[in-house]
Scaffold this active site. Structure first.
Site, PDB file in Angstrom:
ATOM      1  N   ASP A 157       0.728  49.170  59.456  1.00  0.00           N
ATOM      2  CA  ASP A 157      -0.475  49.313  60.275  1.00  0.00           C
ATOM      3  C   ASP A 157      -1.200  47.991  60.466  1.00  0.00           C
ATOM      4  O   ASP A 157      -1.621  47.650  61.571  1.00  0.00           O
ATOM      5  CB  ASP A 157      -1.412  50.344  59.634  1.00  0.00           C
ATOM      6  CG  ASP A 157      -0.700  51.675  59.427  1.00  0.00           C
ATOM      7  OD1 ASP A 157       0.369  51.863  60.021  1.00  0.00           O
ATOM      8  OD2 ASP A 157      -1.215  52.503  58.670  1.00  0.00           O
ATOM      9  N   TYR A 159       1.340  62.087  50.162  1.00  0.00           N
ATOM     10  CA  TYR A 159       1.933  60.827  50.626  1.00  0.00           C
ATOM     11  C   TYR A 159       2.496  60.044  49.439  1.00  0.00           C
ATOM     12  O   TYR A 159       3.659  59.614  49.445  1.00  0.00           O
ATOM     13  CB  TYR A 159       0.850  60.016  51.353  1.00  0.00           C
ATOM     14  CG  TYR A 159       1.311  58.689  51.915  1.00  0.00           C
ATOM     15  CD1 TYR A 159       1.620  58.550  53.259  1.00  0.00           C
ATOM     16  CD2 TYR A 159       1.411  57.558  51.105  1.00  0.00           C
ATOM     17  CE1 TYR A 159       2.019  57.332  53.787  1.00  0.00           C
ATOM     18  CE2 TYR A 159       1.816  56.346  51.612  1.00  0.00           C
ATOM     19  CZ  TYR A 159       2.115  56.229  52.959  1.00  0.00           C
ATOM     20  OH  TYR A 159       2.517  55.013  53.469  1.00  0.00           O
TER      21      TYR A 159
END
Ligand code: NG1
Length: 388
Positions: free
Chosen positions: A162, A214
């Site tokens: 990201d 996650y």
């Protein structure tokens, strides 16, 4: 000195949509995102003392202030200041002297907790603002790697996609991002390829509920590697080494024999997704929209069945988009809610968005959607600081 005390600056950091290559970054395998034409902005002036003081026009983001002195303590879990604190902490730990702070307001139009990286955009915007305030610079790759490590401060064992996408965006280009070491290669997207983003209406708060799911996936990926290392004398392999093997299917057969079923499925997602990224890059180069779309669908199925991060709503969006003529569609970002992305062309982009409104949003919202839940995005430039 970097600008007078009264100069107003704007740190602008785009969100990103990952086109393919999901849950591969923290396994050291490539990803293929675009930076998008939606961003997080910090409108700031430079403070004479080392303090960060920020607010937001949104009531749920309360104003905060902290000193730029080590150690920078975390605020309560889920508090938005943690992303700004993470950036400051990363810079300080890297040895950047932060004698001056920033005072300003954060705005933006990247949907929050939607797998479009609003969090990393805030981290990167904060870092660029603090660097500007102190007349400091860092090479972009170094800053991207530093901010990827820094963002783990909020507790997610995330990869580096990201921050790298946010800092390296190029208009009209997708970004092939490789890891260990971090490298970014812009790849021109053919004219006429259009990307539609559709929200599943479910937030995927990585500072909250989705975090454990996650991190569990990240742990399972490491366990799978360790499981395969047991029978070799070469120590722990890396996913990249396994991908370099001539026959990936043979590696998969061995993994199926060796690993517990759930670890095998996680493993199979990671290595097949790694292979799809390479194939997708070729498809972009060839302008082969069908091939790219097909790879997106395979990616979604693998994320749904093997990695188990999709949801019924994300599956429904993918189904409606494909049915309405999209060349491909898949969940984007970590999953557990958030958004899906569909690949369209000039003739299908309108019908796909209309079909999503009619068949996905209206029945669930009992009326037309309020706000922008489905929108087209364009590959866009990376983060920067401008005079306001
Ligand atoms: P999102 O869903 O945008 O927060 C997360 C990770 C990425 C990557 C994807 C899954 C962070 C900040 N982001 O993205 O690095 O692993 O999941 O591909 O950790």
């Amino acid at each position: 000195m970097p600008g007078s005390a009264r100069t107003r600056w704007l740190a602008i950091a785009p969100g990103r949509v990952n086109l393919i290559g999901e849950h591969t970054d923290y396994n050291g395998l490539p990803v293929f995102p675009i930076a998008i034409d939606r961003d997080v902005r910090i409108d700031f002036t430079i403070a004479d003392d080392p303090v960060v003081r920020l607010d937001s026009p949104l009531a749920r983001f309360d104003p905060f202030a902290f000193q730029l002195k080590r150690p920078i303590e975390a605020a309560s879990q889920g508090h938005w200041s943690n992303y700004v604190r993470a950036a400051a902490r990363g810079l300080l730990e890297h040895g950047v002297e932060l004698r001056r702070g920033i005072v300003g307001t954060v705005t933006g139009d990247v949907p929050i907790a939607s797998g479009l990286s609003s969090s990393s955009a805030l981290v990167v915007a904060s870092a660029l603002a603090l660097l500007k305030a102190n007349g400091a610079t860092l090479p972009r790759l170094e800053l991207a790697a530093l901010m990827a490590r820094a963002e783990r401060f909020v507790g997610l064992e995330g990869g580096g996609m990201d921050q790298a996408a946010c800092l390296h965006g190029v208009a009209g280009h997708a970004l092939r991002i490789d890891f260990e070491p971090l490298r970014v290669t812009p790849v021109a997207v053919p004219e006429g390829w259009r990307w539609v983003v559709a929200s599943s209406l479910v937030r995927a708060e990585k500072s909250g509920g989705a975090r454990e799911a996650y991190n569990e996936r990240a742990r399972q990926c490491r366990e799978a590697l360790a499981g395969l290392a047991d029978r070799s004398t070469d120590g722990m392999p890396a996913y990249r080494d396994l991908m370099a093997a001539d026959d990936l299917d043979r590696v998969l057969r061995r993994a199926r024999r060796t690993l517990a079923p759930v670890l095998f499925r996680r493993f199979r997602h990671v290595v097949t997704e790694g292979r799809r990224v390479a194939q997708a890059e070729v498809a972009v180069g060839d302008g082969d929209v069908r091939r790219f779309g097909h790879l997106m669908v395979q990616s979604h199925e693998s994320l749904r069945d093997d990695y188990e991060v999709s949801t019924g709503k994300l599956d429904a969006i993918v189904e409606v988009a494909l049915d309405a003529g999209a060349a491909g569609a898949r969940l984007t970002g970590a999953g557990f809610g958030g958004c899906a992305v569909a690949l369209c062309d000039d003739t299908t982009v309108g019908p796909v968005m209309e079909a999503l409104v009619a068949r996905f949003y209206q029945p669930r919202l009992r009326g037309p959607p309020v706000g922008r839940v489905v929108f087209a995005v364009e590959p866009s430039p990376g983060a920067r600081v401008e005079e306001a």
